[in-house]
Design a protein around this motif. Structure first.
Motif, mmCIF file in Angstrom:
data_model
loop_
_atom_site.group_PDB
_atom_site.id
_atom_site.type_symbol
_atom_site.label_atom_id
_atom_site.label_comp_id
_atom_site.label_asym_id
_atom_site.label_seq_id
_atom_site.Cartn_x
_atom_site.Cartn_y
_atom_site.Cartn_z
ATOM 1 N N GLY A 123 -14.298 0.787 -6.589
ATOM 2 C CA GLY A 123 -14.872 -0.410 -6.388
ATOM 3 C C GLY A 123 -14.505 -1.137 -5.118
ATOM 4 N N PHE A 124 -13.835 -0.734 -4.091
ATOM 5 C CA PHE A 124 -13.914 -1.505 -2.965
ATOM 6 C C PHE A 124 -14.937 -0.946 -1.941
ATOM 7 N N VAL A 132 -7.596 -3.936 -1.412
ATOM 8 C CA VAL A 132 -6.789 -4.250 -2.731
ATOM 9 C C VAL A 132 -7.488 -5.101 -3.558
ATOM 10 N N ASP A 133 -7.722 -6.495 -3.117
ATOM 11 C CA ASP A 133 -8.516 -7.368 -3.739
ATOM 12 C C ASP A 133 -9.650 -6.784 -4.735
ATOM 13 N N LYS A 142 -6.261 -1.340 -14.759
ATOM 14 C CA LYS A 142 -5.386 -0.318 -14.411
ATOM 15 C C LYS A 142 -4.581 -0.622 -13.411
ATOM 16 N N PHE A 143 -4.567 -1.715 -12.516
ATOM 17 C CA PHE A 143 -3.910 -1.867 -11.374
ATOM 18 C C PHE A 143 -3.314 -3.341 -11.497
ATOM 19 N N THR A 144 -1.991 -3.725 -10.818
ATOM 20 C CA THR A 144 -1.635 -5.089 -10.738
ATOM 21 C C THR A 144 -0.941 -5.429 -9.356
ATOM 22 N N ARG A 145 -1.381 -6.518 -8.688
ATOM 23 C CA ARG A 145 -0.993 -7.130 -7.318
ATOM 24 C C ARG A 145 0.375 -7.329 -7.387
ATOM 25 N N TRP A 212 -0.160 -6.160 1.220
ATOM 26 C CA TRP A 212 -0.052 -6.541 -0.341
ATOM 27 C C TRP A 212 -0.472 -5.113 -0.795
ATOM 28 N N PHE A 213 -0.044 -4.847 -2.174
ATOM 29 C CA PHE A 213 -0.277 -3.538 -3.058
ATOM 30 C C PHE A 213 -0.925 -3.863 -4.305
#
Length: 225
Positions: A123-124, A132-133, A142-145, A212-213
């Protein structure tokens, strides 16, 4: 069962009475055939006698059946290295970065590796610092910051994007593309422009600066090859 035993007992007693009265001759074969019936009637009579005397018979305990313990199935390890021979993921992929002018870029590499690792469009579509955003916006379930990565995390910095393959305390293994910091319109050159490297957290931070991850919700494990 009790009724059956009473019938057997009665039959045995009647047969015995008839023989004693001499009503009919009894052959050796008949005697042998009657033996089990007489034995059963005697056993039944003995059991009835013991019950009348208050004897308690032990009933075998029912054996407990234990439910099977479910075996936890771990997700298979993901291929550690990119497979550029997989055209669906790379040369003929639907990646927005899959154009010669962007081959070799970190975003091109990260998009292809994401498809290999997770099997769906990340999606990026933007620059490295936006990845990441944009991933979190596309797949919030499915993902967390996070500021601390886990295996399988996508990282973004102000000028870069890549993956965290392993986290072992202060030792991080990363995978990234665009080492020469230019695009590679030649495909064979582009697919050589990446690396897997282990470094300390401080070395990683010195390379990327602010970072950031996007950590996967489900644990990810990579193969050793």
């Amino acid at each position: 069962m009790k009724a059956f035993k009473r019938i057997l007992l009665s039959a045995g007693l009647v047969l015995s009475a008839i023989q004693s009265a001499g009503v009919m001759p009894v052959s050796a074969e008949q005697t042998a055939a009657q033996a089990p019936i007489l034995a059963q009637s005697q056993e039944t009579e003995s059991a009835i006698s013991r019950l009348s005397e208050g004897t308690v018979f032990a009933v075998p305990a029912a054996q407990e059946t234990q439910a099977p313990v479910p075996v936890r199935q771990e997700a298979p390890a993901i291929r550690r290295l990119p497979d550029f021979s997989n055209d669906a993921m790379w040369k003929h992929s639907p990646s927005p970065y899959n154009i010669p002018s962007l081959w070799g870029q970190c975003t091109w590499f990260a998009w292809g590796r994401f498809m290999e690792i997770y099997g769906y469009d990340p999606g990026f579509r933007g620059n490295g610092y936006e990845c990441v955003d944009q991933l979190l916006a596309a797949h919030p379930d499915k993902f967390t910051r996070s500021d601390i990565p886990t295996a399988g995390a996508l990282f973004s910095s102000y000028n870069h994007v890549g993956f965290i393959l392993e986290v072992d305390g202060d030792s991080w293994t990363i995978q990234e593309g665009n080492l020469d910091q230019v695009s590679n319109p030649d495909w064979e050159t582009a697919i050589q422009d990446w690396r897997t490297v282990t470094m300390t957290r401080d070395e990683f931070m010195a390379q990327t600066g602010a970072v950031w991850f996007a950590n996967p919700v489900s644990p990810v494990t990579f193969s050793k090859e």
